[in-house]
Design an enzyme around this catalytic site. Structure first.
Site, PDB file in Angstrom:
ATOM      1  N   HIS A 226     -46.756  -8.273 106.481  1.00  0.00           N
ATOM      2  CA  HIS A 226     -45.790  -9.213 105.901  1.00  0.00           C
ATOM      3  C   HIS A 226     -46.041  -9.283 104.409  1.00  0.00           C
ATOM      4  O   HIS A 226     -47.194  -9.245 103.977  1.00  0.00           O
ATOM      5  CB  HIS A 226     -45.937 -10.609 106.529  1.00  0.00           C
TER       6      HIS A 226
ATOM      7  N   ASP B  87     -41.956 -10.923 114.671  1.00  0.00           N
ATOM      8  CA  ASP B  87     -41.165  -9.966 115.452  1.00  0.00           C
ATOM      9  C   ASP B  87     -41.995  -9.268 116.517  1.00  0.00           C
ATOM     10  O   ASP B  87     -41.461  -8.749 117.488  1.00  0.00           O
ATOM     11  CB  ASP B  87     -40.536  -8.923 114.526  1.00  0.00           C
TER      12      ASP B  87
HETATM   13  N1  CMC Z   1     -47.921  -0.193 109.720  1.00  0.00           N
HETATM   14  C1  CMC Z   1     -48.777   0.614 109.009  1.00  0.00           C
HETATM   15  N2  CMC Z   1     -49.053   0.452 107.700  1.00  0.00           N
HETATM   16  C2  CMC Z   1     -48.461  -0.573 107.069  1.00  0.00           C
HETATM   17  C3  CMC Z   1     -47.577  -1.444 107.738  1.00  0.00           C
HETATM   18  C4  CMC Z   1     -47.320  -1.236 109.100  1.00  0.00           C
HETATM   19  N3  CMC Z   1     -46.489  -2.046 109.776  1.00  0.00           N
HETATM   20  N4  CMC Z   1     -47.121  -2.381 106.864  1.00  0.00           N
HETATM   21  C5  CMC Z   1     -47.697  -2.099 105.681  1.00  0.00           C
HETATM   22  N5  CMC Z   1     -48.517  -0.999 105.818  1.00  0.00           N
HETATM   23  C6  CMC Z   1     -49.371  -0.420 104.760  1.00  0.00           C
HETATM   24  C7  CMC Z   1     -48.542   0.398 103.777  1.00  0.00           C
HETATM   25  O1  CMC Z   1     -48.431   1.743 104.173  1.00  0.00           O
HETATM   26  C8  CMC Z   1     -49.346   0.217 102.510  1.00  0.00           C
HETATM   27  O2  CMC Z   1     -50.465   1.058 102.596  1.00  0.00           O
HETATM   28  P1  CMC Z   1     -51.084   1.727 101.257  1.00  0.00           P
HETATM   29  O3  CMC Z   1     -51.599   0.589 100.433  1.00  0.00           O
HETATM   30  O4  CMC Z   1     -52.167   2.636 101.735  1.00  0.00           O
HETATM   31  O5  CMC Z   1     -49.943   2.462 100.574  1.00  0.00           O
HETATM   32  C9  CMC Z   1     -49.847  -1.216 102.590  1.00  0.00           C
HETATM   33  O6  CMC Z   1     -49.923  -1.499 104.016  1.00  0.00           O
HETATM   34  C10 CMC Z   1     -48.946  -2.252 101.928  1.00  0.00           C
HETATM   35  O7  CMC Z   1     -47.618  -2.081 102.430  1.00  0.00           O
HETATM   36  P2  CMC Z   1     -46.294  -2.424 101.621  1.00  0.00           P
HETATM   37  O8  CMC Z   1     -45.151  -1.697 102.220  1.00  0.00           O
HETATM   38  O9  CMC Z   1     -46.546  -2.223 100.155  1.00  0.00           O
HETATM   39  O10 CMC Z   1     -46.178  -3.995 101.882  1.00  0.00           O
HETATM   40  P3  CMC Z   1     -44.908  -4.884 101.665  1.00  0.00           P
HETATM   41  O11 CMC Z   1     -45.394  -6.243 101.421  1.00  0.00           O
HETATM   42  O12 CMC Z   1     -44.015  -4.281 100.635  1.00  0.00           O
HETATM   43  O13 CMC Z   1     -44.133  -4.767 103.067  1.00  0.00           O
HETATM   44  C11 CMC Z   1     -43.372  -5.178 105.283  1.00  0.00           C
HETATM   45  C12 CMC Z   1     -44.120  -5.760 104.042  1.00  0.00           C
HETATM   46  C13 CMC Z   1     -43.143  -6.301 106.301  1.00  0.00           C
HETATM   47  C14 CMC Z   1     -42.013  -4.614 104.854  1.00  0.00           C
HETATM   48  C15 CMC Z   1     -44.258  -4.060 105.906  1.00  0.00           C
HETATM   49  O14 CMC Z   1     -45.508  -4.588 106.303  1.00  0.00           O
HETATM   50  C16 CMC Z   1     -43.567  -3.369 107.079  1.00  0.00           C
HETATM   51  O15 CMC Z   1     -42.783  -2.436 106.871  1.00  0.00           O
HETATM   52  N6  CMC Z   1     -43.855  -3.825 108.370  1.00  0.00           N
HETATM   53  C17 CMC Z   1     -43.201  -3.283 109.530  1.00  0.00           C
HETATM   54  C18 CMC Z   1     -41.809  -3.887 109.673  1.00  0.00           C
HETATM   55  C19 CMC Z   1     -41.856  -5.328 110.158  1.00  0.00           C
HETATM   56  O16 CMC Z   1     -42.547  -5.676 111.099  1.00  0.00           O
HETATM   57  N7  CMC Z   1     -41.035  -6.169 109.506  1.00  0.00           N
HETATM   58  C20 CMC Z   1     -40.876  -7.578 109.884  1.00  0.00           C
HETATM   59  C21 CMC Z   1     -41.402  -8.519 108.850  1.00  0.00           C
HETATM   60  S1  CMC Z   1     -41.561 -10.193 109.513  1.00  0.00           S
HETATM   61  C22 CMC Z   1     -39.943 -10.706 109.768  1.00  0.00           C
HETATM   62  C23 CMC Z   1     -39.235 -10.988 108.520  1.00  0.00           C
HETATM   63  O17 CMC Z   1     -39.642 -11.934 107.807  1.00  0.00           O
HETATM   64  O18 CMC Z   1     -38.266 -10.298 108.244  1.00  0.00           O
END
Ligand code: CMC
Length: 422
Positions: free
Chosen positions: A306, A363
């Site tokens: 998140h 989720d």
């Molecule tokens: N599985 C594996 N690796 C992950 C995941 C995941 N679900 N989420 C983040 N990472 C890793 C990512 O690859 C990155 O690694 P590195 O630093 O080595 O490059 C690091 O963690 C940081 O990720 P980010 O994409 O920069 O983080 P963000 O804050 O921009 O993204 C997120 C947050 C929710 C979009 C992301 O965690 C994600 O895509 N999760 C899966 C989708 C999901 O479950 N979404 C629902 C969110 S909760 C409901 C809502 O509020 O909408």
């Protein structure tokens, strides 16, 4: 007044900026005059360090895993209050008395019907249309039937409009489902509560006095409450950006629905169950965890991570508990549950997930409960829409009342060619 000083090292110029004090959460550096004073922009893709507005609706402490609506803890609201209490709280700023709740509930029930013409619009959608596409179109189309709301200017008008949208969204949501099956639409039943009515409109045969179990109603009501608002997330930011142009709330909410659809946001709940099914058995969990950790593989564990929560998502904790309680009553798919539990166990003890503070989010658990409620997977994000609509509208009202309102218009760091010639 507390300030920070920015020093431009090249020229040794110094600029002072005020530090604003929120009631809770990190202090905020007021950089509104940064460009006029320094002729420089800030660079913050994804707004990871930017407070885009002032808001007194929802507070999140991502480090502690805390969420509050209007100062009330989400745990208390989920356990002790109904979703309609929460809607009233968000819209009015305080919890309703018994009488206030009664009259709010009555009004919402009466406003749940939609224009017959809007119902006919659903006929034009193809059978395989995704419910989210129908939903954003239907909310946008509300403006063609209730055009007296396109120009609203005072709090009383805002409140009527908010109640209209909140009341009609479950009806439209149920219509998207009935349309996808090609079965007759069911009108709202004013004798049923908000959440019960939605399940009834999804499930009943025409003229059937369908009974819905209180356990199911409570479970879905809790899910709605947990989704009701979440400060400046992607869809709310979209709603505010559209609203900042002066566009009417139907346009803003419709845009919010489209933003919510993405897999990184509300679309994740649909993907979580698809992913658990793809993993297929507890034995395959390690293989998929490995994929999620591989920097050369864009596979992500859906329902993990998140932007704000760097500790357990408090909504996920509540749903995790609810899932345990409902395991037997609702007939949760035990095989999927076992896979989910194994993923949770492995991920929470794995260095990759610990280092990045990737915890299960809302989720991760909601999909399992929605599956048990026999809500088809394509409708999962629609459930999120029903819960979140009140948050979008509350944020829309707050923006309209904000004296510091400006059209959302960020700048950029241009990286294109300097001077091409024909
Ligand atoms: N599985 C594996 N690796 C992950 C995941 C995941 N679900 N989420 C983040 N990472 C890793 C990512 O690859 C990155 O690694 P590195 O630093 O080595 O490059 C690091 O963690 C940081 O990720 P980010 O994409 O920069 O983080 P963000 O804050 O921009 O993204 C997120 C947050 C929710 C979009 C992301 O965690 C994600 O895509 N999760 C899966 C989708 C999901 O479950 N979404 C629902 C969110 S909760 C409901 C809502 O509020 O909408």
């Amino acid at each position: 007044m507390s300030t920070v000083t920015l020093t431009i090292n090249d020229t040794n110029e110094k600029f002072e900026f005020e530090v604003l004090e929120p009631t809770l959460g990190p202090k905020v550096i007021d950089i509104r005059k940064l460009y006029t004073q320094t002729k420089m922009f800030t660079y913050d893709p994804g707004f990871t360090s930017t407070a885009s507005c002032s808001s007194n609706i929802t507070f999140i402490d991502g480090e502690k895993g805390e969420l509050r609506y209007r100062g009330y803890k989400i745990e208390d609201l989920a356990q002790k209050k109904s979703y309609l209490d929460t809607c009233y709280l968000l819209l009015n700023g305080s919890l309703p008395s018994e009488d206030e709740l009664k009259s709010f509930d009555k009004e919402i029930r009466k406003r749940s019907f939609v224009h017959e013409g809007l119902k006919d619009m659903f006929k034009t959608f193809p059978d395989k249309a995704h419910p989210m596409a129908m939903m954003s179109s239907a909310v946008s189309a509300l403006s063609t039937f209730y055009f007296e709301h396109l120009d609203v200017y005072d709090e009383a008008e805002y409140q009527v409009l908010a109640r209209r949208i909140v009341a009609k969204v479950p009806t439209l949501a149920a219509f998207t489902y009935r349309r996808s099956l090609g079965i007759p639409f069911i009108y709202p039943d004013v004798n049923r509560s908000y959440t019960e009515n939605f399940l009834y409109m999804m499930r009943a045969y025409p003229n059937e006095n369908l009974k819905i179990s209180p356990i199911e109603i409570k479970a879905l009501d809790t899910i709605f409450t947990l989704h009701a608002d979440h400060e400046q997330n992607a869809s709310t930011t979209t709603v505010r950006a559209v609203a900042s142009t002066g566009a009417h709330p139907y346009a803003a909410v419709s845009a919010g629905i489209n933003a919510l659809w993405g897999r990184a946001h509300g679309g994740a709940n649909e993907s979580v169950i698809a992913q658990l099914e793809m993993i297929g058995s507890v034995e395959n969990v390690d293989k998929f965890i490995k994929k999620a950790k591989d920097p050369d593989d864009d596979f992500r564990l859906m329902g993990f991570g998140h932007r704000v929560y760097k500790n357990f998502d408090p909504r996920a904790k509540i749903l995790g508990k609810l899932l345990e309680e409902l395991k037997h009553d609702l007939g949760i798919d035990l095989e999927l549950l076992k896979i989910a539990q194994k993923i949770e166990e492995v991920a929470l003890s794995d260095e990759y997930f610990i280092k990045r503070k990737l915890y299960p989010n809302i989720d991760f658990y909601s999909g399992l409960i929605l599956t048990a409620l026999k809500i088809p997977r394509k409708m999962f994000t629609i459930i999120f829409v029903i819960g979140r609509t009140v948050g979008w509208i509350t944020q829309w009202i707050e923006l309209r009342n904000d004296k510091e309102l400006k059209i959302a218009r960020p700048r950029q760091k241009y990286t294109g060619p300097k001077d091409n010639k024909i």
